[in-house]
Structure formats: structure tokens, C-alpha cells
Write a protein that holds these residues in place. Sequence first.
Motif, short mmCIF file in Angstrom:
data_model
loop_
_atom_site.label_atom_id
_atom_site.label_comp_id
_atom_site.label_asym_id
_atom_site.label_seq_id
_atom_site.Cartn_x
_atom_site.Cartn_y
_atom_site.Cartn_z
N VAL A 121 0.83 -1.19 0.00
CA VAL A 121 0.00 0.00 0.00
C VAL A 121 0.88 1.25 0.00
N ASP A 122 0.92 1.96 -1.12
CA ASP A 122 1.59 3.26 -1.18
C ASP A 122 0.57 4.30 -0.76
N LEU A 123 0.77 4.88 0.39
CA LEU A 123 -0.26 5.70 1.02
C LEU A 123 -0.50 7.03 0.31
N LYS A 124 0.52 7.54 -0.43
CA LYS A 124 0.43 8.89 -0.99
C LYS A 124 0.03 9.87 0.11
N LYS A 125 -1.15 10.49 0.01
CA LYS A 125 -1.55 11.46 1.03
C LYS A 125 -2.65 10.93 1.95
N VAL A 126 -2.88 9.62 1.92
CA VAL A 126 -3.87 9.00 2.80
C VAL A 126 -3.22 8.67 4.14
N ALA A 127 -3.89 9.00 5.23
CA ALA A 127 -3.34 8.74 6.56
C ALA A 127 -3.18 7.24 6.78
N PRO A 128 -2.05 6.80 7.34
CA PRO A 128 -1.87 5.37 7.61
C PRO A 128 -3.00 4.78 8.45
N SER A 129 -3.49 5.52 9.43
CA SER A 129 -4.57 5.00 10.28
C SER A 129 -5.83 4.73 9.48
N GLU A 130 -6.08 5.54 8.46
CA GLU A 130 -7.26 5.35 7.61
C GLU A 130 -7.14 4.07 6.79
N ALA A 131 -5.97 3.85 6.18
CA ALA A 131 -5.76 2.62 5.42
C ALA A 131 -5.84 1.40 6.32
N VAL A 132 -5.23 1.47 7.49
CA VAL A 132 -5.23 0.36 8.43
C VAL A 132 -6.66 0.01 8.86
N ALA A 133 -7.48 1.02 9.10
CA ALA A 133 -8.86 0.77 9.52
C ALA A 133 -9.61 -0.04 8.47
N GLN A 134 -9.41 0.29 7.20
CA GLN A 134 -10.10 -0.44 6.14
C GLN A 134 -9.56 -1.86 5.98
N LEU A 135 -8.26 -2.02 6.17
CA LEU A 135 -7.66 -3.36 6.09
C LEU A 135 -8.13 -4.23 7.25
N LYS A 136 -8.20 -3.66 8.43
CA LYS A 136 -8.64 -4.42 9.60
C LYS A 136 -10.11 -4.79 9.51
N ALA A 137 -10.91 -3.89 8.95
CA ALA A 137 -12.35 -4.14 8.86
C ALA A 137 -12.65 -5.39 8.06
N LYS A 138 -11.79 -5.70 7.09
CA LYS A 138 -11.98 -6.89 6.25
C LYS A 138 -11.07 -8.04 6.68
N GLY A 139 -10.33 -7.85 7.76
CA GLY A 139 -9.48 -8.93 8.27
C GLY A 139 -8.28 -9.24 7.40
N VAL A 140 -7.76 -8.24 6.68
CA VAL A 140 -6.64 -8.50 5.77
C VAL A 140 -5.39 -7.71 6.14
N LEU A 141 -5.30 -7.26 7.40
CA LEU A 141 -4.11 -6.51 7.81
C LEU A 141 -2.85 -7.35 7.64
N THR A 142 -2.96 -8.67 7.87
CA THR A 142 -1.79 -9.54 7.72
C THR A 142 -1.41 -9.76 6.26
N HIS A 143 -2.26 -9.32 5.34
CA HIS A 143 -1.97 -9.41 3.91
C HIS A 143 -1.16 -8.22 3.41
N ALA A 144 -0.93 -7.23 4.26
CA ALA A 144 -0.52 -5.92 3.75
C ALA A 144 0.81 -5.44 4.33
N VAL A 145 1.47 -4.59 3.56
CA VAL A 145 2.62 -3.82 4.03
C VAL A 145 2.41 -2.38 3.60
N LEU A 146 2.64 -1.45 4.52
CA LEU A 146 2.49 -0.03 4.24
C LEU A 146 3.82 0.54 3.78
N LEU A 147 3.84 1.15 2.59
CA LEU A 147 5.05 1.78 2.09
C LEU A 147 5.17 3.20 2.66
N THR A 148 6.33 3.52 3.20
CA THR A 148 6.59 4.88 3.66
C THR A 148 7.94 5.34 3.13
#
Length: 273
Positions: A136-163
Motif C-alpha cells: 500500500v503506497d499511502l500517498k496522502k492517505v493517513a496510515p490509520s485510515e488505510a489500516v482501519a479499512q484493512l482491519k475491517a476486512k481482516g486483511v491486515l496480515t496481507h498488507a505492508v504499508l510503504l513509507t
Amino acid sequence: MIIPSGLLLVVGAVVAQPVYPLASAPRAVPVVCSHRGRLNAGDMENSVSVIRHTFAAGIPMVEFDLVDSKDGHTFLLHDPTLDRTTNGTGVPANYSDDALSKVMQLDPTTRKPAEPISRFSDLVTFAQGSGLALMVDLKKVAPSEAVAQLKAKGVLTHAVLLTFDDATSEAAFKADPDVVVSVLVRSDEEVDRVVAEAAGHPLALYVPHGGAEELFHHARLTGKTIITDAMGDLDGRAEKDGGEAYKVYLKTHPADILVTDHAEMLKAALSGR
């Protein structure tokens, strides 16, 4: 860092098998990650339909870019503006959800409208059902916002946040104790600092593909997952020699995840076909 039972990457398989960012580093064969979700460089970018096709072709991980609408909902787009890849103009933050949903992505060849701009929620839903791994390349999206959507679908373990800067890295680490955060490192000193500051938080080291061999080997000694990219020079050389450049490069630049504009060619090169 152990890969869950049954979730092994089978290089060359017809359909991609799930593979997650922190699984089994170091890897003898790196995970192929499609840059902007494309199977090949001429495909439409940041498109959920194209990402589905990429995954079905055996690519287990995709990199993509996020932006927010005026209403604060998240869509897939690389550029700061809509002008290059869609029939819209200006910045997406000036569009309501409804208006942005009506913006059409352009076919890269014909430049004709092909499909509506993709929503992040649709990609996360696909990952939930398929096991697709997400960079996930966040661009200008807050990391907490992306994480919330990933967690809501139970796929946080599928993801890596690019910073790629300290402020975003810090926000990503604070977003969730379990999310994998990728941090750009350009020297041995940065590797050591980042590992110390992560203090056990799930971490991947993003080493630029132009980094010295010594930097890659220093990063390897940490035991952390190493991400690098082939875009530009390396992809160009591989395109000329049928993929051999990838294998030559990886002999001296160890990586666990390799991001490329030529996912299909890299997959074939690493599988020996």
C-alpha cells in the motif's frame, strides 16, 4: 517470521497462492510484486479489474496507490491529479464520492474511457476472498485510515504499508502494532537506526535497487524482509535480455520482494521458463 501452513508461494503456478510480507525471510526466490497492479507495463494501472487479472496470472502481490475524495473515501490513483490516467481533471480531493465514482480510467493504448476509477474498498474485498498480498503506497492517505479499512476486512496480515519519509513512517508505526511498515533505507546507518527505532514492530526494509551490494547484505543481516524495485534501469535491461538481468542482479542484491513493471516477465525468469 514463519509462513502460515498451506500459504506457500508456488512460483510458476497458474493461480497465485497467498503469500504475506513477513513470511519466511530470507527467501531463496523473491516474491514478485506488480507495480501499480499491472501484469505488464502497457496495462491500465491502479485498476481492480486489472489486479484481478494479474493475480489470476500467478502474481501474489500488488503495489498500488491511494488518494482520498473530498468526502474522505479512498480510491486508487498514482498521480496528484486525474489528468494523465482518467477523463477527469484536477485533484481528487476536489471531487465528492459520487463525482469521483463517475470519473473513468482511460485505456492506455486507445485513450478512451474504459472503466470507473477503482475504490480501495473493492480491492480490500477482493484480497479478503483471494489472499492477494497488498503493498500500500499511502500517498496522502493517513496510515490509520488505510489500516482501519484493512482491519475491517481482516486483511491486515496481507498488507505492508510503504513509507518514504520520517513523518509517514512514524504515523504508520502508530497506526497499529501489527501492521507491517516498510521504511526506505539508503545507508548502513539508516538500516541500524530504523531497526532500533522499530523496537520489534513488524518491519520491512525498502532498499533502492541502485543501492550498493554492501547495503543489501547489511540489511540481510538484520533478518528483516527486504523490499526492492526493478522499475527503470533493471526492468529495461531485463526487457532486452529476456529477463536474465533479474537473475544476475539478485545474485548480488538479495531481496525478499521485488517490485516490477514487468510482473509476467519477472515471474517467468524466476521460475526458469
